[in-house]
Enzyme design. Structure first.
Site, PDB file in Angstrom:
ATOM      1  N   GLU A  96     -19.295  80.357  42.734  1.00 32.80           N
ATOM      2  CA  GLU A  96     -20.679  79.865  42.664  1.00 32.80           C
ATOM      3  C   GLU A  96     -20.808  78.659  41.750  1.00 32.80           C
ATOM      4  OE1 GLU A  96     -19.882  83.059  42.494  1.00 32.80           O
ATOM      5  OE2 GLU A  96     -20.915  83.991  44.186  1.00 32.80           O
TER       6      GLU A  96
ATOM      7  N   HIS B 128     -28.277  92.840  42.661  1.00 28.73           N
ATOM      8  CA  HIS B 128     -28.518  92.197  43.959  1.00 28.73           C
ATOM      9  C   HIS B 128     -29.991  92.253  44.347  1.00 28.73           C
ATOM     10  CE1 HIS B 128     -24.192  92.980  44.151  1.00 28.73           C
ATOM     11  NE2 HIS B 128     -24.106  92.103  45.130  1.00 28.73           N
TER      12      HIS B 128
END
Lengths: 344, 351
Positions: free
Chosen positions: A76, A145
């Site tokens: 990322e 999440h």
């Protein structure tokens, strides 16, 4: 400003010719932009053959090839940095995070680089970068999440931050973001991906700095973001049966924030309730509340400002605990009733 | 030097005028670069040195605030690398980046103006020493975040490849940055996508006070290239010729479409990390041993020994450097300060 009659449902906004889901609307925006401009590329984890964790990029790799629909390694930070560098030098990258939570891995590039390069370099560069963040709870994916971190990024000058609540806005805001010369962060709600709504064909944009009144009302103003707009509208329908007319504003943009629309609404309704999924403390509701407290609308208030936000806890796995962690329709009804009936 | 890619043949017309007895030993790079180009490289190394010495003095006199990170002792890597690039090629630089900026063509006056916080500075006084950039010359900027520029350089290489500009991208960073995740993620992506990018590690032996021995389990930063399937080249970072030769090879490899290279320049920072450094982590003897290998003196001596420069030419280079520094300082101190009314200008391109 478009006033939507109270009887109309959210799904009826826009051109009634065609319905798309929120995720289809996003995909269509990307496809249109890629057809129109070869500089537009997509980057992200598993966005190619897999089609994206939420199938938002879908089959775009078959239309545009792997050079323009680029699967990144699970990197990322590095991936975000590559997108920043590409944006600085002539490409128009759209970078998909698999989950908005993973922005935490890329904060350096988002906050220190993308947001600041233009200013730090005295205006010598622009960073035309779009980042898409699937956000929010309700999928049973637990604490790493399910977060709503939009307020984090909205705290950073140099970024623009939007939260589309409808398929129409998902497409229009994304097309506006791609055309924008500065980095735009788009927080999409995972529970909205399957929601259908009217989406005109072809190119159109939704301004990146304007809130939208989704339902007009005289008794209180509910400022909501993302999926909370729909919960607020459901609550408003129930409140109407009690004779209370709530005005529902879809804030839509967190940075810049459209203070004028909120101030004008509160001057009419004299009451304000903020509803958002992010953690309540120091969240977007604090900013909306302060904007009213600092404005001429303050003198019009007939009750304290109320906020409904996420619990002061990580998001839990158990479905009942998870629901209890973010505002639900009954919570909004209860708070709105208390506010409208002068019990706050 | 290890792992050198094949040497390209020098064209006879640029063989410099040298002593016949030495021609057999002449490093290939001295055939590749013309005599004026070598003189310009020497001039730029001196310019970097004198720029930083003057910046340091201005800081001591209170004319510059904040902090700065001096690269004195590392001039051969900055200039030796940039000599292989053109204006259309990109670089990203570091907090110790004055040499890289000068190598990539920055004007001394606008650099001093930035240090002085003036509106005429490269960042209009908003960036200071750690953020000098000049996109018109391909300099995407120094960076205050260790490792921050590495993935950005990979992104610039992606643009160059996708847009077919023929440009290469090059990222300077230090030994400390090679311990950042950004370094590893960026090298991996550059390699899997075979991008035209060159990674230049200026290993000056310390990340602030922590030595490479204490912060890395491998001996060389270049050893890390193997993990990403790219050549890892080690050069004496204090020798212009070695740095330049490796850089030309890596740039050619990138332009051919053969992908990235990691070059490790072994060098040393003579000054402390920043203004706050008390030099407690290294010995005087260690610093002195590196001072004896001053890259400017080494380069000058080598040019002289090969008959590539006359003493009179060295003297005139020194004069021109001093004049440029003096004019730059004058330009900076004569320049206007930014207006505090403009504090939020350039946060956005448009709102």
């Amino acid at each position: 400003m478009t006033f939507i009659p109270a009887s109309e449902k959210i799904l009826d906004i826009g051109n009634p010719d065609r319905e798309l889901s929120y995720s289809q609307a996003i995909q269509e925006a990307m496809a249109l932009a890629m057809e129109a401009d070869p500089r537009v590329i997509l980057m992200g984890e598993d966005i190619g053959t897999y089609g994206g964790a939420f199938q938002v990029t879908g089959d775009l790799i078959h239309r545009f090839g792997e050079d323009r629909v680029m699967d990144t390694p699970i990197s990322e930070l590095g991936g975000a940095g590559v997108a920043v560098g590409a944006a600085l030098t002539g490409l128009r990258p759209i970078f998909e995070f698999q989950f908005s939570d993973f922005a935490t891995l890329a904060m350096e590039q988002i906050v220190n680089q993308a947001a600041k390069l233009r200013y730090m370099l005295g205006g010598a560069v622009s960073v035309p970068l779009v980042m898409r963040f699937p956000a929010g709870s309700g999928t049973g994916a637990a604490a790493q999440h399910s977060q709503s971190l939009e307020a984090w990024l909205a705290h950073v000058p140099g970024l623009k931050v939007v939260q589309p609540a409808t398929p129409y806005d998902a497409k229009g805001l994304l097309l506006a973001a791609i055309a924008d010369p500065d980095p735009v962060m788009i927080f999409e709600h995972k529970l909205l991906y399957k929601m259908k709504g009217a989406v005109p064909e072809g190119h159109y944009t939704v301004p990146l700095d304007k809130a939208e009144i989704r339902r007009a009302g005289r008794d209180l103003t509910i400022v909501a973001t993302s999926i909370m707009v729909h919960r607020a509208l459901d609550a408003a329908a129930a409140l109407a049966e009690e004779g209370i007319e709530a005005e529902v504003i879809d804030l839509r943009s967190l940075r810049p924030i459209d203070t004028a629309t909120i101030v004008q609404s509160v001057k009419r309704t004299h009451r304000l309730l903020c509803v958002y999924e992010g953690v309540k403390t120091l969240g977007i509701g604090a900013e909306v509340s302060a904007a009213i407290a600092e404005s001429e609308a303050f003198d019009f208030l007939d009750a304290p400002i109320a906020r409904l936000g996420g619990a002061e806890a990580p998001l839990p796995y158990n479905p009942e605990l998870e629901k209890a962690s973010v505002p639900q329709v009954p919570d909004i009804i209860v708070s709105a009733l208390a506010l409208a009936q002068g019990r706050l | 030097m290890q792992d050198m890619v094949e040497a390209s043949s020098a064209s006879p017309d640029i063989i410099p005028d040298i002593s016949p007895g030495l021609i057999g030993n002449l490093p290939e790079i001295y055939r590749r670069l013309s005599r004026p180009a070598l003189h310009e490289a020497l001039r730029k190394m001196q310019l970097v040195r004198r720029f930083e010495e003057n910046a340091e003095q201005a800081y001591m006199r209170g004319l510059i605030h904040g902090t700065m990170h001096l690269s004195i002792g590392q001039e051969a890597s900055a200039i030796g690398v940039c000599v292989a690039l053109t204006d259309r090629d990109y670089i990203t630089s570091t907090h110790r980046g004055h040499g890289h900026c000068i190598g990539k063509g920055a004007e001394i006056g606008r650099m001093f103006a930035e240090f002085f916080g003036r509106e005429t500075g490269y960042c209009r006084g908003r960036g200071g020493s750690m953020h000098i950039a000049d996109p018109s010359k391909g300099n995407l900027g120094a960076n205050g975040i260790v490792g921050g520029g590495i993935p950005i350089a990979v992104g610039a290489a992606l643009s160059a490849k996708r847009l077919g500009t023929g440009a290469v991208s090059l990222s300077f960073f230090g030994d400390g940055a090679s311990n950042e995740g950004a370094f590893h993620e960026a090298l991996n992506m550059a390699s899997i996508w075979k991008l035209p990018v060159i990674f230049i590690c200026e290993n000056n032996q310390y990340g602030m006070s922590t030595s490479t021995e204490r912060s890395m389990a491998v001996k060389n930063v270049a050893d890390r290239a193997a993990s990403y399937g790219m050549p890892g080249v080690i050069v004496d970072g204090n020798r212009f010729a070695e740095v330049a030769a490796a850089s030309f090879d890596a740039v050619e490899r990138a332009r051919r479409g053969d992908g990235p290279t990691l070059i490790e320049c072994k060098t040393y920072r003579i000054r402390g990390h920043s203004r706050s450094d008390r030099n407690r982590y290294r010995t005087k003897e260690e610093i002195e041993s590196w001072q004896e290998r001053d890259p400017i003196k080494l380069f000058q001596t080598e040019l002289r020994n090969y008959g590539l420069i006359e003493d009179s030419e060295i003297a005139s280079i020194q004069t021109s450097v001093e004049e440029e520094i003096k004019a730059g300082l004058q330009f900076a101190s004569d320049s206007p300060l930014p207006s505090t009314m403009d504090v939020t200008r350039d946060v956005y391109t448009s709102v």
